[in-house]
Design an enzyme around this catalytic site. Structure first.
Site, PDB file in Angstrom:
ATOM      1  N   LYS A  10    -108.520   4.554  -0.420  1.00 55.26           N
ATOM      2  CA  LYS A  10    -108.644   3.222  -1.030  1.00 55.26           C
ATOM      3  C   LYS A  10    -107.272   2.611  -1.279  1.00 55.26           C
ATOM      4  O   LYS A  10    -107.107   1.398  -1.190  1.00 55.26           O
ATOM      5  CB  LYS A  10    -109.458   3.303  -2.322  1.00 55.26           C
ATOM      6  CG  LYS A  10    -110.920   3.558  -2.048  1.00 55.26           C
ATOM      7  CD  LYS A  10    -111.817   2.939  -3.094  1.00 55.26           C
ATOM      8  CE  LYS A  10    -113.268   3.054  -2.664  1.00 55.26           C
ATOM      9  NZ  LYS A  10    -114.216   2.724  -3.714  1.00 55.26           N
ATOM     10  N   LYS A  52    -119.644   0.366   2.759  1.00 54.58           N
ATOM     11  CA  LYS A  52    -119.792  -1.036   2.380  1.00 54.58           C
ATOM     12  C   LYS A  52    -118.537  -1.828   2.685  1.00 54.58           C
ATOM     13  O   LYS A  52    -118.583  -2.997   3.025  1.00 54.58           O
ATOM     14  CB  LYS A  52    -120.078  -1.123   0.873  1.00 54.58           C
ATOM     15  CG  LYS A  52    -121.510  -0.805   0.501  1.00 54.58           C
ATOM     16  CD  LYS A  52    -121.675  -0.629  -0.996  1.00 54.58           C
ATOM     17  CE  LYS A  52    -121.974   0.823  -1.320  1.00 54.58           C
ATOM     18  NZ  LYS A  52    -122.324   1.109  -2.699  1.00 54.58           N
ATOM     19  N   LYS A  91    -116.747   6.646   8.538  1.00 53.90           N
ATOM     20  CA  LYS A  91    -117.951   6.835   7.729  1.00 53.90           C
ATOM     21  C   LYS A  91    -118.614   5.478   7.484  1.00 53.90           C
ATOM     22  O   LYS A  91    -117.917   4.485   7.290  1.00 53.90           O
ATOM     23  CB  LYS A  91    -117.495   7.446   6.397  1.00 53.90           C
ATOM     24  CG  LYS A  91    -118.572   7.894   5.481  1.00 53.90           C
ATOM     25  CD  LYS A  91    -117.976   8.201   4.117  1.00 53.90           C
ATOM     26  CE  LYS A  91    -117.547   6.930   3.424  1.00 53.90           C
ATOM     27  NZ  LYS A  91    -117.113   7.044   2.048  1.00 53.90           N
TER      28      LYS A  91
HETATM   29  P1  TYM Z   1    -121.050   4.966  -3.496  1.00 56.37           P
HETATM   30  O1  TYM Z   1    -121.540   3.734  -4.164  1.00 56.37           O
HETATM   31  O2  TYM Z   1    -119.909   4.844  -2.549  1.00 56.37           O
HETATM   32  O3  TYM Z   1    -122.223   5.660  -2.709  1.00 56.37           O
HETATM   33  C1  TYM Z   1    -123.465   6.014  -3.309  1.00 56.37           C
HETATM   34  C2  TYM Z   1    -123.964   7.324  -2.711  1.00 56.37           C
HETATM   35  O4  TYM Z   1    -124.117   7.195  -1.292  1.00 56.37           O
HETATM   36  C3  TYM Z   1    -123.403   8.245  -0.635  1.00 56.37           C
HETATM   37  N1  TYM Z   1    -122.868   7.725   0.633  1.00 56.37           N
HETATM   38  C4  TYM Z   1    -123.052   8.310   1.827  1.00 56.37           C
HETATM   39  N2  TYM Z   1    -123.724   9.409   2.197  1.00 56.37           N
HETATM   40  C5  TYM Z   1    -123.732   9.729   3.514  1.00 56.37           C
HETATM   41  N3  TYM Z   1    -123.105   8.991   4.464  1.00 56.37           N
HETATM   42  C6  TYM Z   1    -122.412   7.874   4.150  1.00 56.37           C
HETATM   43  N4  TYM Z   1    -121.814   7.160   5.084  1.00 56.37           N
HETATM   44  C7  TYM Z   1    -122.368   7.489   2.771  1.00 56.37           C
HETATM   45  N5  TYM Z   1    -121.785   6.454   2.109  1.00 56.37           N
HETATM   46  C8  TYM Z   1    -122.100   6.626   0.798  1.00 56.37           C
HETATM   47  C9  TYM Z   1    -122.286   8.606  -1.590  1.00 56.37           C
HETATM   48  O5  TYM Z   1    -121.799   9.918  -1.354  1.00 56.37           O
HETATM   49  C10 TYM Z   1    -122.973   8.477  -2.925  1.00 56.37           C
HETATM   50  O6  TYM Z   1    -123.674   9.660  -3.261  1.00 56.37           O
HETATM   51  N6  TYM Z   1    -118.214   7.261  -6.934  1.00 56.37           N
HETATM   52  C11 TYM Z   1    -119.572   7.102  -6.486  1.00 56.37           C
HETATM   53  C12 TYM Z   1    -120.509   6.566  -7.539  1.00 56.37           C
HETATM   54  C13 TYM Z   1    -120.520   7.330  -8.830  1.00 56.37           C
HETATM   55  C14 TYM Z   1    -121.164   8.576  -9.056  1.00 56.37           C
HETATM   56  C15 TYM Z   1    -120.930   8.865 -10.430  1.00 56.37           C
HETATM   57  C16 TYM Z   1    -121.888   9.441  -8.252  1.00 56.37           C
HETATM   58  C17 TYM Z   1    -119.948   6.939  -9.987  1.00 56.37           C
HETATM   59  N7  TYM Z   1    -120.190   7.867 -10.967  1.00 56.37           N
HETATM   60  C18 TYM Z   1    -121.408  10.044 -10.995  1.00 56.37           C
HETATM   61  C19 TYM Z   1    -122.362  10.624  -8.846  1.00 56.37           C
HETATM   62  C20 TYM Z   1    -122.127  10.910 -10.191  1.00 56.37           C
HETATM   63  C21 TYM Z   1    -119.581   6.100  -5.319  1.00 56.37           C
HETATM   64  O7  TYM Z   1    -118.690   5.327  -5.159  1.00 56.37           O
HETATM   65  O8  TYM Z   1    -120.731   6.089  -4.593  1.00 56.37           O
END
Ligand code: TYM
Length: 325
Positions: free
Chosen positions: A112, A195, A192
């Site tokens: 990032k 968004k 990957k």
């Molecule tokens: P975020 O919003 O990027 O993504 C949400 C969930 O989707 C999964 N994910 C994917 N899995 C497989 N392939 C992909 N291309 C892919 N893109 C996203 C992510 O692994 C995630 O599980 N930091 C976290 C949000 C968060 C969180 C937490 C998660 C904040 N606090 C506490 C667990 C526990 C995030 O940015 O997810």
């Protein structure tokens, strides 16, 4: 008593099929076996540049899409991070026991920081500490995420251990649960699905747009002409077939690719039809929920109330341990 499960998603744009296959579908499968809390992490989403005007809409959309994909709010808690102020309070405390060196190692921070070179702020750096606070505030024992979040959950384990060692036992060490699709690649087949990179299919993507995106998606690049045999194992379209198609179609696609019996476009068309079939009910349900003005509001109010009760208790314990009463 069921174990507590916590997970989160950022309201930073469209929810895509990477989120769905890597996380949300797994959440839906786990919902009855755990005491589940799902969080829309708006404080995490403000660590990169964004438009405040859109924020509430993005939160509402994220809730509607998750519910439409199967997260029934009658069977789990869904809430917004900033509605429970204890998240940031605990994050501050955890900051004081988290070594800078651990945060410097975080892959997501490095990525990032590169993507947002003009805005490398302290919040972006401390992002994983807030994530640890999210999980530990509810004493969650399991955290279902995609592969990209595993390093952050490992940090949460270390932070929990260190807190317990320094101040006395409060937090269980959380464990990761991975889905069968922990890392879905984008339509460029190189990065990957994400968004922030425009390489995704949204969970509410209309059928004609799904086909438009898939028809130009990257396949096995060695297969230049229709008559060239391809290798399904390195083709991203085949990887997606494994998640959306029947066993028979998966075998048809693998064999057709290897023998040049089918063309890539033909293979993509079957995938496209299957994705449309799976996503259409989700899109329609999300639209219906969004038309009901109060639905999401009610879900979030109920969720925040339940979370505040848990959060208040944990923070009372934490403050007592720290000598801060
Ligand atoms: P975020 O919003 O990027 O993504 C949400 C969930 O989707 C999964 N994910 C994917 N899995 C497989 N392939 C992909 N291309 C892919 N893109 C996203 C992510 O692994 C995630 O599980 N930091 C976290 C949000 C968060 C969180 C937490 C998660 C904040 N606090 C506490 C667990 C526990 C995030 O940015 O997810």
């Amino acid at each position: 008593m069921k174990k507590r499960l916590f997970s989160g998603i950022q309201p930073s744009g469209d929810v895509h099929i990477g989120n769905y296959l890597g996380a949300i579908k797994n959440w839906v499968n786990l919902i009855d076996n755990y005491d589940c809390i799902f969080c829309i992490v708006d404080y995490h989403a403000i660590t990169v540049d964004y438009d405040p005007v859109d924020m509430q809409k993005r939160i509402t959309n994220a809730v509607a899409v998750n519910v439409a994909a199967g997260l029934n709010p009658e069977r789990c808690i869904i809430f917004v991070q900033s509605h429970v102020p204890e998240h940031t309070e605990l994050a501050w405390i955890l900051n004081t026991i988290t070594p800078m060196g651990h945060l410097e190692r975080m892959t997501q921070f490095k990525e990032k920081a590169q993507q947002h070179a003009a805005n490398i702020n302290a919040g972006l750096f401390n992002y994983p500490v807030l994530q640890s606070a999210d999980i530990l505030l509810y004493k969650a024992e399991v955290v279902p995420v995609g592969a990209d979040q595993v390093q952050h959950i490992e940090l949460a384990r270390e932070v929990a251990r260190k807190f317990n060692m320094c101040y006395g036992n409060v937090f269980p060490e959380p464990h990761v649960i991975l889905s069968s699709a922990p890392r879905i690649m984008g339509l460029d087949a190189k990065t990957k699905m994400s968004k922030s990179l425009n390489n995704y299919i949204s969970l509410v993507e209309p059928p004609e747009s799904i086909w438009k995106k898939l028809s130009v998606a990257v396949t096995d690049e060695n297969r230049k002409r229709r008559i060239d045999p391809g290798n399904p194992e390195i083709c991203n379209i085949f990887a997606l077939h494994k998640h959306f198609s029947t066993q028979e179609q998966i075998e048809w696609s693998a064999k057709g690719c290897r023998t040049a019996g089918i063309g890539c476009l033909e293979c993509k068309k079957v995938l496209s039809d299957n994705i449309v079939k799976e996503l259409t009910p989700i899109r329609e349900k999300a639209e219906k929920l969004l038309n009901d003005k109060d639905y999401v509001l009610n879900v979030l109010q109920t969720g925040a109330k339940k979370c505040r009760e848990i959060a208040t208790q944990t923070m009372a314990e934490v403050r007592a341990k720290l000598g801060l009463r």
